[in-house]
Design a protein around this motif. Structure first.
Motif, PDB file in Angstrom:
ATOM      1  N   LYS A  77       0.869  -1.191  -0.182  1.00 24.19           N
ATOM      2  CA  LYS A  77       0.048  -0.077  -0.192  1.00 24.19           C
ATOM      3  C   LYS A  77       1.004   1.360  -0.045  1.00 24.19           C
ATOM      4  O   LYS A  77       0.417   2.242   0.592  1.00 24.19           O
ATOM      5  N   THR A  78       1.763   1.181  -0.550  1.00 19.38           N
ATOM      6  CA  THR A  78       2.730   2.534  -0.660  1.00 19.38           C
ATOM      7  C   THR A  78       2.472   2.998  -2.052  1.00 19.38           C
ATOM      8  O   THR A  78       2.904   4.230  -2.147  1.00 19.38           O
ATOM      9  N   ARG A  79       1.591   2.476  -3.074  1.00 18.04           N
ATOM     10  CA  ARG A  79       1.067   3.202  -4.107  1.00 18.04           C
ATOM     11  C   ARG A  79      -0.519   2.800  -4.121  1.00 18.04           C
ATOM     12  O   ARG A  79      -0.824   1.681  -3.799  1.00 18.04           O
ATOM     13  N   LYS A  80      -1.223   3.428  -4.710  1.00 16.79           N
ATOM     14  CA  LYS A  80      -2.511   3.554  -4.604  1.00 16.79           C
ATOM     15  C   LYS A  80      -2.972   2.399  -5.956  1.00 16.79           C
ATOM     16  O   LYS A  80      -4.097   1.631  -5.725  1.00 16.79           O
ATOM     17  N   THR A  81      -2.373   2.548  -6.969  1.00 18.97           N
ATOM     18  CA  THR A  81      -2.950   1.905  -7.996  1.00 18.97           C
ATOM     19  C   THR A  81      -2.091   0.557  -8.532  1.00 18.97           C
ATOM     20  O   THR A  81      -0.957   1.074  -8.129  1.00 18.97           O
ATOM     21  N   PRO A  82      -2.333  -0.500  -9.028  1.00 22.98           N
ATOM     22  CA  PRO A  82      -1.594  -1.704  -9.384  1.00 22.98           C
ATOM     23  C   PRO A  82      -0.860  -0.728 -10.876  1.00 22.98           C
ATOM     24  O   PRO A  82      -1.213  -0.117 -11.317  1.00 22.98           O
ATOM     25  N   PRO A  83       0.317  -1.414 -10.953  1.00 22.73           N
ATOM     26  CA  PRO A  83       1.155  -1.239 -11.909  1.00 22.73           C
ATOM     27  C   PRO A  83       0.630  -1.551 -13.346  1.00 22.73           C
ATOM     28  O   PRO A  83       0.014  -2.649 -13.263  1.00 22.73           O
ATOM     29  N   THR A  84       1.006  -0.584 -14.484  1.00 23.50           N
ATOM     30  CA  THR A  84       0.487  -1.262 -15.671  1.00 23.50           C
ATOM     31  C   THR A  84       1.693  -1.885 -16.315  1.00 23.50           C
ATOM     32  O   THR A  84       2.671  -1.829 -15.810  1.00 23.50           O
ATOM     33  N   MET A  85       1.424  -2.529 -17.279  1.00 19.66           N
ATOM     34  CA  MET A  85       2.334  -3.248 -18.061  1.00 19.66           C
ATOM     35  C   MET A  85       3.402  -2.271 -18.733  1.00 19.66           C
ATOM     36  O   MET A  85       4.500  -2.759 -18.709  1.00 19.66           O
ATOM     37  N   GLU A  86       2.862  -1.143 -19.415  1.00 22.81           N
ATOM     38  CA  GLU A  86       3.721  -0.251 -19.841  1.00 22.81           C
ATOM     39  C   GLU A  86       4.903   0.213 -18.621  1.00 22.81           C
ATOM     40  O   GLU A  86       6.118   0.391 -18.946  1.00 22.81           O
ATOM     41  N   GLU A  87       4.485   0.568 -17.697  1.00 26.69           N
ATOM     42  CA  GLU A  87       5.252   0.816 -16.519  1.00 26.69           C
ATOM     43  C   GLU A  87       6.310  -0.193 -16.103  1.00 26.69           C
ATOM     44  O   GLU A  87       7.380   0.067 -15.765  1.00 26.69           O
ATOM     45  N   ILE A  88       5.751  -1.415 -16.128  1.00 27.70           N
ATOM     46  CA  ILE A  88       6.853  -2.631 -15.729  1.00 27.70           C
ATOM     47  C   ILE A  88       7.750  -2.432 -16.613  1.00 27.70           C
ATOM     48  O   ILE A  88       8.881  -2.979 -16.346  1.00 27.70           O
ATOM     49  N   MET A  89       7.244  -2.664 -17.967  1.00 26.05           N
ATOM     50  CA  MET A  89       8.402  -2.794 -19.202  1.00 26.05           C
ATOM     51  C   MET A  89       9.509  -1.522 -19.106  1.00 26.05           C
ATOM     52  O   MET A  89      10.569  -1.580 -19.012  1.00 26.05           O
ATOM     53  N   LYS A  90       8.891  -0.348 -18.648  1.00 29.18           N
ATOM     54  CA  LYS A  90       9.826   0.738 -18.722  1.00 29.18           C
ATOM     55  C   LYS A  90      10.801   0.757 -17.397  1.00 29.18           C
ATOM     56  O   LYS A  90      12.051   0.788 -17.481  1.00 29.18           O
ATOM     57  N   SER A  91      10.460   0.024 -16.133  1.00 27.34           N
ATOM     58  CA  SER A  91      11.202  -0.074 -15.087  1.00 27.34           C
ATOM     59  C   SER A  91      12.319  -0.936 -15.479  1.00 27.34           C
ATOM     60  O   SER A  91      13.249  -1.054 -15.024  1.00 27.34           O
ATOM     61  N   GLU A  92      11.695  -2.190 -16.090  1.00 30.39           N
ATOM     62  CA  GLU A  92      12.644  -3.275 -16.580  1.00 30.39           C
ATOM     63  C   GLU A  92      13.790  -2.940 -17.426  1.00 30.39           C
ATOM     64  O   GLU A  92      15.084  -3.267 -17.152  1.00 30.39           O
ATOM     65  N   LYS A  93      13.404  -1.865 -18.440  1.00 29.18           N
ATOM     66  CA  LYS A  93      14.368  -1.486 -19.271  1.00 29.18           C
ATOM     67  C   LYS A  93      15.477  -0.523 -18.513  1.00 29.18           C
ATOM     68  O   LYS A  93      16.479  -0.608 -18.763  1.00 29.18           O
ATOM     69  N   TYR A  94      14.883   0.320 -17.787  1.00 27.47           N
ATOM     70  CA  TYR A  94      15.722   1.134 -16.808  1.00 27.47           C
ATOM     71  C   TYR A  94      16.815   0.372 -15.888  1.00 27.47           C
ATOM     72  O   TYR A  94      17.819   0.693 -16.109  1.00 27.47           O
ATOM     73  N   ARG A  95      16.263  -0.664 -15.340  1.00 22.86           N
ATOM     74  CA  ARG A  95      17.093  -1.838 -14.618  1.00 22.86           C
ATOM     75  C   ARG A  95      18.370  -2.111 -15.401  1.00 22.86           C
ATOM     76  O   ARG A  95      19.339  -2.400 -14.901  1.00 22.86           O
ATOM     77  N   GLU A  96      18.031  -2.742 -16.555  1.00 23.57           N
ATOM     78  CA  GLU A  96      18.931  -3.204 -17.411  1.00 23.57           C
ATOM     79  C   GLU A  96      19.992  -2.120 -18.075  1.00 23.57           C
ATOM     80  O   GLU A  96      21.151  -2.372 -17.904  1.00 23.57           O
ATOM     81  N   GLU A  97      19.570  -0.934 -18.368  1.00 24.21           N
ATOM     82  CA  GLU A  97      20.384   0.004 -18.500  1.00 24.21           C
ATOM     83  C   GLU A  97      21.475   0.305 -17.181  1.00 24.21           C
ATOM     84  O   GLU A  97      22.481   0.584 -17.690  1.00 24.21           O
ATOM     85  N   ILE A  98      20.769   0.378 -16.203  1.00 24.74           N
ATOM     86  CA  ILE A  98      21.684   0.601 -14.876  1.00 24.74           C
ATOM     87  C   ILE A  98      22.604  -0.687 -14.835  1.00 24.74           C
ATOM     88  O   ILE A  98      23.706  -0.085 -14.471  1.00 24.74           O
ATOM     89  N   LYS A  99      22.316  -1.739 -15.185  1.00 22.23           N
ATOM     90  CA  LYS A  99      23.176  -2.836 -14.876  1.00 22.23           C
ATOM     91  C   LYS A  99      24.370  -2.868 -15.780  1.00 22.23           C
ATOM     92  O   LYS A  99      25.705  -3.062 -15.744  1.00 22.23           O
ATOM     93  N   MET A 100      24.034  -2.271 -17.394  1.00 20.50           N
ATOM     94  CA  MET A 100      25.043  -1.927 -18.287  1.00 20.50           C
ATOM     95  C   MET A 100      26.061  -1.008 -18.075  1.00 20.50           C
ATOM     96  O   MET A 100      27.237  -1.168 -17.921  1.00 20.50           O
TER      97      MET A 100
END
Length: 169
Positions: A77-100
């Motif tokens: 309950k730290t966020r009110k709405t469940p995440p969308t698929m676009e948001e999840i894909m965006k954060s995955e891409k961001y994590r991969e960029e950070i790893k690289m």
């Protein structure tokens, strides 16, 4: 024991008017449900609930990281709405960029460290030492001025008192 618990849950939900709505799934197969605030059969108000049904039913199969951070934030309950698929894909891409970037940074740092080590470390000096290691003058051209001893043999030095004075006075 497991099937009786499931039967009990189904009966309890039917009696308590607890209706769960599926709000999404993640890439691991975990399903997320929302139960809105409602009144039970005794008239008590039950707060809303957010539930995850793990893809791995057994606790020993669960590992840290099996629930994505976006869904975990919704469950806690730290966020009110469940995440969308676009948001999840965006954060995955961001994590991969950070790893690289992290990998590139440490490789660059490793190369710089190796180059600086090459500059700081002097190459070994090649020396030729004549004689044998047991000789009292090993590595020197001539016998020493100070007396030396190698166990059974003694070689006096060439020391002479200064000014002919004795130091015992």
């Amino acid at each position: 024991m497991g099937w009786s618990r499931d039967v009990f849950r189904v009966l309890w939900r039917a009696l308590s008017k607890e209706v769960k709505q599926q709000v999404g799934t993640d890439r691991f197969g975990n399903r997320y449900y929302y139960i809105p605030e409602h009144k039970n059969w005794r008239g008590q108000t039950i707060r809303e609930k957010r539930i995850v049904e793990a893809a791995n039913k057994r606790e020993i199969d669960y590992e840290v990281g099996d629930i994505p951070t976006e869904w975990e934030a919704w469950i806690r309950k730290t966020r009110k709405t469940p995440p969308t698929m676009e948001e999840i894909m965006k954060s995955e891409k961001y994590r991969e960029e950070i790893k690289m970037k992290d990998k590139d940074f440490y490789e660059e740092k490793k190369l710089l460290r190796e180059e600086s080590n090459k500059e700081l470390v002097t190459p070994p000096v090649q020396t030729q030492i004549k004689g044998h290691a047991s000789a009292p003058y090993f590595g020197r051209e001539e016998p020493s001025v100070a007396p030396t001893s190698t166990g059974k043999t003694f070689q006096p030095g060439s020391w002479v008192p200064q000014d002919g004075k004795s130091h015992n006075q």
